[in-house]
Scaffold this active site. Structure first.
Site, short mmCIF file in Angstrom:
data_model
loop_
_atom_site.label_atom_id
_atom_site.label_comp_id
_atom_site.label_asym_id
_atom_site.label_seq_id
_atom_site.Cartn_x
_atom_site.Cartn_y
_atom_site.Cartn_z
N ASP A 16 12.44 2.29 -10.78
CA ASP A 16 12.94 2.33 -9.41
C ASP A 16 13.82 1.14 -9.05
OD1 ASP A 16 11.65 4.72 -8.98
OD2 ASP A 16 9.84 3.78 -8.16
N ARG A 59 5.04 8.32 -6.94
CA ARG A 59 4.56 6.94 -6.81
C ARG A 59 5.59 5.94 -7.35
NH1 ARG A 59 3.16 4.90 -11.68
NH2 ARG A 59 2.18 6.20 -13.28
N HIS A 90 3.71 -21.06 -6.45
CA HIS A 90 2.72 -21.92 -7.10
C HIS A 90 1.65 -21.16 -7.88
CE1 HIS A 90 1.00 -20.32 -3.53
NE2 HIS A 90 -0.11 -21.00 -3.61
N SER A 149 0.83 -1.20 0.00
CA SER A 149 0.00 0.00 0.00
C SER A 149 0.87 1.26 0.00
CB SER A 149 -0.97 -0.05 1.18
OG SER A 149 -2.02 0.85 1.00
N ASP A 171 -0.35 -4.20 -3.92
CA ASP A 171 -1.50 -3.32 -4.06
C ASP A 171 -1.15 -1.88 -3.65
OD1 ASP A 171 -4.09 -3.38 -5.13
OD2 ASP A 171 -5.01 -3.17 -3.16
#
Length: 331
Positions: free
Chosen positions: A224, A219, A284, A183, A207
């Site tokens: 990066d 952001r 997986h 977040s 997320d």
């Protein structure tokens, strides 16, 4: 117009296998439309104002309050505190420059004790010898949302400076460093990578927070790190995460907005770190490459396969992928 999110809940503490206990209280049908990042840690009566005032005084010297907590197989549950500009704390610790290093950054209203830190830490230590460093930035994380957003670039830059110092003291390699952020923490580690000119091997954004970040130049972005992977679990228009692709490889579990077994946006949002921890242990969850967002939504992706998440530090891939999962850990 004031945008306010008032959430009343008992606890947001998740475990690896449990559904959040507040789902009967806040559902997608009766919740106020989400307009901000939601904490992973427990907190009652959360009220968020996207047009609130920035606490400039709190931001003074905020990066100096970063706490770096080291866990290894020699101390899997008892942290050793590392400090920038204090070589002794590093040289006398269990940090091993011959092992890969994973740094975990939590989200808003969280701290070192939140569930994502423990789950991801234990997944790594159960897989291989690893230096797991948990970054706690409690003071900023507990501030109002707009203040937290403003301070994330500074805290992220501080993390980058710490990593540079750590490498200078120990001889560790940028190629062995993986930054993981949930977040707000996803944008934080992005800024850390930017401070290091994109030299770290990998960043995984779980997320990444959406509100006040979609057009924000600070952001997380693909430049990066050598490889930036993003896992989107609640990126709908009214969701809590960014729904658009921002990394080298972007994964959209179950379409990227709603998750099986979740009745709340909070659950959808937090599912990102649960899924990631599971992939570190089991590797997986395999994605199918998609040509466009319609294929992601309709589950008609037919491209090449590529694993989501996992612990491989020198991983690299490109494109958008859909992954279908089950309802409960390990999914």
């Amino acid at each position: 117009m004031k945008l306010t999110l008032a959430l009343l809940f008992v606890s947001l503490a998740y475990t690896a296998i449990a559904v959040p206990i507040d789902e009967a209280v806040i559902t997608k049908e009766n919740a106020v439309e989400p307009t901000g990042d939601i904490p992973e840690g427990g907190r009652d009566n959360v009220e968020l104002h996207l047009d609130g005032e920035v606490d400039e005084e709190l931001l003074q010297g905020i990066a100096e309050r970063n706490l770096y907590l080291l866990f290894t197989r020699r101390n899997p549950t008892s942290a050793q505190t590392l400090a920038i500009n204090n070589a002794a704390t590093i040289k006398t610790s269990n940090f091993n420059p011959n092992h890969r290093t994973v740094v975990i950054a939590h989200g808003w209203l969280s701290n070192q004790n939140t569930g994502l830190n423990e789950l991801i830490r234990d997944a790594y230590l159960g897989t291989d010898e690893t230096n797991v460093i948990i970054l706690e930035y409690r003071r900023l994380a507990m501030a109002n949302y707009v203040t937290a957003v403003r301070g994330i670039p500074v805290v992220g830059k501080g993390l980058g400076q710490f990593i540079r110092y750590l490498i200078g003291v120990t001889g560790a390699r940028y190629e062995d460093i993986h930054l993981v952020g949930f977040s707000l923490g996803a944008h934080l580690v992005g800024n850390a990578g930017r401070e290091l000119f994109g030299r770290v091997s990998r960043i995984t954004g779980l997320d990444p927070a959406g509100p006040l970040w979609v057009l924000n130049s600070n952001r997380l972005r693909a430049s990066d790190a050598r490889y930036v992977e993003v896992i989107h679990t609640n990126g709908a228009y009214t969701g809590l995460g960014i729904g658009t692709s921002i990394g080298h490889a972007d994964f959209y579990p179950n379409g990227g907005s709603s998750q099986p077994g979740c009745l709340t946006y909070i659950c959808d949002h937090n599912r990102a770190w649960e899924l990631f921890a599971a992939t570190v242990s089991y590797n997986h969850l395999i994605g199918r490459k998609c040509s466009n967002s319609v294929q992601i939504t309709l589950n008609t992706c037919r491209g090449a396969t590529f694993p989501m998440g996992n612990h491989i530090v020198d991983k690299f891939g490109l494109g958008e992928y859909r992954v279908n999962t089950n309802r409960r850990y390990p999914f």
